[in-house]
Design an enzyme around this catalytic site. Structure first.
Site, PDB file in Angstrom:
ATOM      1  N   CYS A 113       0.845  -1.189   0.000  1.00 19.22           N
ATOM      2  CA  CYS A 113       0.000   0.000   0.000  1.00 19.22           C
ATOM      3  C   CYS A 113       0.887   1.249   0.000  1.00 19.22           C
ATOM      4  O   CYS A 113       1.863   1.318   0.762  1.00 19.22           O
ATOM      5  CB  CYS A 113      -0.902   0.004   1.231  1.00 19.22           C
ATOM      6  SG  CYS A 113      -2.008   1.446   1.297  1.00 19.22           S
ATOM      7  N   CYS A 147       0.559   4.898   6.855  1.00 20.40           N
ATOM      8  CA  CYS A 147      -0.067   4.739   8.170  1.00 20.40           C
ATOM      9  C   CYS A 147       0.903   3.985   9.095  1.00 20.40           C
ATOM     10  O   CYS A 147       1.293   2.853   8.803  1.00 20.40           O
ATOM     11  CB  CYS A 147      -1.379   3.966   8.038  1.00 20.40           C
ATOM     12  SG  CYS A 147      -2.498   4.630   6.787  1.00 20.40           S
ATOM     13  N   CYS A 152       0.290   0.238  10.259  1.00 23.44           N
ATOM     14  CA  CYS A 152      -0.171  -0.777   9.311  1.00 23.44           C
ATOM     15  C   CYS A 152       0.957  -1.607   8.714  1.00 23.44           C
ATOM     16  O   CYS A 152       1.874  -1.055   8.069  1.00 23.44           O
ATOM     17  CB  CYS A 152      -0.958  -0.113   8.183  1.00 23.44           C
ATOM     18  SG  CYS A 152      -1.735  -1.308   7.070  1.00 23.44           S
ATOM     19  N   CYS A 190     -16.941  -8.966   4.790  1.00 19.01           N
ATOM     20  CA  CYS A 190     -16.194  -7.742   4.541  1.00 19.01           C
ATOM     21  C   CYS A 190     -14.937  -8.047   3.732  1.00 19.01           C
ATOM     22  O   CYS A 190     -14.224  -9.011   4.029  1.00 19.01           O
ATOM     23  CB  CYS A 190     -15.805  -7.082   5.859  1.00 19.01           C
ATOM     24  SG  CYS A 190     -17.220  -6.752   6.945  1.00 19.01           S
ATOM     25  N   CYS A 194     -19.595  -5.644   2.747  1.00 18.48           N
ATOM     26  CA  CYS A 194     -18.838  -4.480   3.200  1.00 18.48           C
ATOM     27  C   CYS A 194     -17.498  -4.500   2.497  1.00 18.48           C
ATOM     28  O   CYS A 194     -16.921  -5.568   2.275  1.00 18.48           O
ATOM     29  CB  CYS A 194     -18.653  -4.512   4.718  1.00 18.48           C
ATOM     30  SG  CYS A 194     -17.688  -3.117   5.377  1.00 18.48           S
ATOM     31  N   CYS A 219     -19.345   2.514   7.642  1.00 18.74           N
ATOM     32  CA  CYS A 219     -18.626   1.839   8.711  1.00 18.74           C
ATOM     33  C   CYS A 219     -17.373   2.673   8.964  1.00 18.74           C
ATOM     34  O   CYS A 219     -16.496   2.744   8.101  1.00 18.74           O
ATOM     35  CB  CYS A 219     -18.275   0.412   8.297  1.00 18.74           C
ATOM     36  SG  CYS A 219     -17.226  -0.470   9.472  1.00 18.74           S
ATOM     37  N   ARG A 247     -18.361  -2.079  17.096  1.00 13.90           N
ATOM     38  CA  ARG A 247     -17.686  -3.346  16.829  1.00 13.90           C
ATOM     39  C   ARG A 247     -16.351  -3.449  17.553  1.00 13.90           C
ATOM     40  O   ARG A 247     -15.538  -2.524  17.522  1.00 13.90           O
ATOM     41  CB  ARG A 247     -17.448  -3.511  15.323  1.00 13.90           C
ATOM     42  CG  ARG A 247     -16.655  -4.772  14.983  1.00 13.90           C
ATOM     43  CD  ARG A 247     -16.430  -4.916  13.493  1.00 13.90           C
ATOM     44  NE  ARG A 247     -17.704  -5.025  12.801  1.00 13.90           N
ATOM     45  CZ  ARG A 247     -17.959  -4.456  11.626  1.00 13.90           C
ATOM     46  NH1 ARG A 247     -17.054  -3.728  11.039  1.00 13.90           N
ATOM     47  NH2 ARG A 247     -19.134  -4.629  11.068  1.00 13.90           N
TER      48      ARG A 247
END
Length: 365
Positions: free
Chosen positions: A71, A75, A78, A115, A146, A206, A278
């Site tokens: 990616c 972040c 991550c 998801c 999702c 979400c 959640r």
């Protein structure tokens, strides 16, 4: 003798006793809730929860990575970021049939929502047709769908909505003030814009955040303020506990106090009483007692895990035993009122038809 409540605590308490949904929360009110005596806070959160949900029903989702690693975002939490060497093996976008097969397995073990996540800054035009086929195929099985694919343009959000995507996940992660300490390749405004595209397309939102990244209590209040003051509350609010991954900049951050995690769950329930809250990433590191407190505080949704679970997976068996011990049961999809979502879809379709009529009329002039 009981300690008198402060003015901010009194304001927050009286506000949550009002059944009207609010979108004008002040940070001082939220911080006062976060700092309430623990027993009082849990009682308040559980009382709110019972007004809107079956207190013993938990929505179960399964999460599958459909494209892993590399990616371009930075972040700091991550392992999928291409900026850090975490030893994660990169994987290309899964084939549609492979995703559908895992969705079938998810349905067989009791998941009501499937998801799908891809480690992208945003989906490419080349990949969108495959993503849309995944949505259509999973929804045809009777599962809620999702996805989390990074930022979305307005057109991409419309395409996903038309394909039948129920939820789009796009977390705010933390407060606006602390955000720059965690991510520099995407702005807070970018995230809010994507959430607006999702809402305007008729899909459900979400969106939540991550705790334990070195943020302050004020930052947790700031995150919850952003979520609760959106024009419509997110239908699902994932609260993640940081998993410290070797090779990421946050691998040595101090552990979060589980009590502070539970406090945040409770305040999320109070601020967004009709949302599913959640227990997301980090749940596998929590004790049974911490998870039990989270359910008492108003959490009513879980992930089985990042990878699809089967009946032979030890974590799935452990979850079932915990449910049995606590008297919990999976929420059935038909238990959830989808009327608002269906109304939004009808409005979106009607708007699209009107736009087409206007375009056709203009073309004939």
């Amino acid at each position: 003798m009981a300690t008198p409540l402060s003015r901010a605590e009194n304001t927050a308490l009286s506000a949550t006793e009002n059944t009207t949904l609010r979108h004008d929360w002040q940070r001082a009110e939220i911080q006062a809730l976060l700092e309430r005596p623990f027993n009082d806070l849990l009682f308040q959160a559980q009382s709110v929860h019972r007004r809107h949900f079956d207190p013993n029903a938990v929505q179960i989702s399964t999460l599958l990575s459909i494209k892993t690693g590399a990616c371009p975002e930075d972040c700091k939490y991550c392992p999928q970021s291409g900026h850090y060497n975490t030893g994660l093996e990169r994987e290309k976008l899964l084939q549609v049939e492979a995703v559908l097969e895992e969705a079938r397995k998810a349905r067989a073990v009791g998941a009501s929502r499937f998801c799908m996540g891809a480690a992208w800054k945003h989906p490419s035009a080349r990949d969108m047709p495959y993503v849309l086929e995944m949505v259509r195929g999973v929804r045809a099985m009777g599962l809620e769908t999702c996805m989390t694919l990074g930022m979305l343009s307005r057109d991409q959000a419309e395409q996903l909505g038309e394909a039948g995507l129920d939820y789009y996940n796009h977390n705010l992660d933390t407060s606006p003030e602390y955000y720059g300490e965690i991510i520099t390749t995407r702005t807070y405004a970018d995230r809010l814009e994507t959430l607006d595209h999702v809402r305007q397309s008729g899909m459900k939102i979400c969106s939540g955040g991550i705790l334990g990244m070195g943020e302050s209590v004020g930052d947790r209040a700031g995150l919850l303020q952003q979520l609760a003051n959106l024009p419509e509350h997110p239908e699902s609010v994932p609260i993640n506990m940081l998993i410290r991954i070797q090779g990421t900049p946050l691998e040595h951050v101090e552990d979060l106090d589980p009590i502070d995690f539970i406090r945040t769950i409770a305040v999320a329930r109070i601020l967004m009483p009709r949302s599913h809250v959640r227990l997301a990433a980090g749940r596998e590191l929590m004790s049974d007692e911490t998870q039990a407190l989270a359910f008492l505080a108003g959490a009513n949704s879980i992930f089985y895990g990042e990878r699809l679970l089967t009946a032979h997976n030890p974590q799935a068996s452990h979850d079932q035993r915990l449910f049995d011990r606590l008297g919990l049961h999976p929420e059935r999809r038909e238990d959830v009122d989808d009327s608002a979502y269906e109304a939004a879809l009808r409005e979106r379709v009607a708007r699209a038809r009107l736009d087409t009529m206007v375009t056709d009329a203009t073309a004939r002039v």
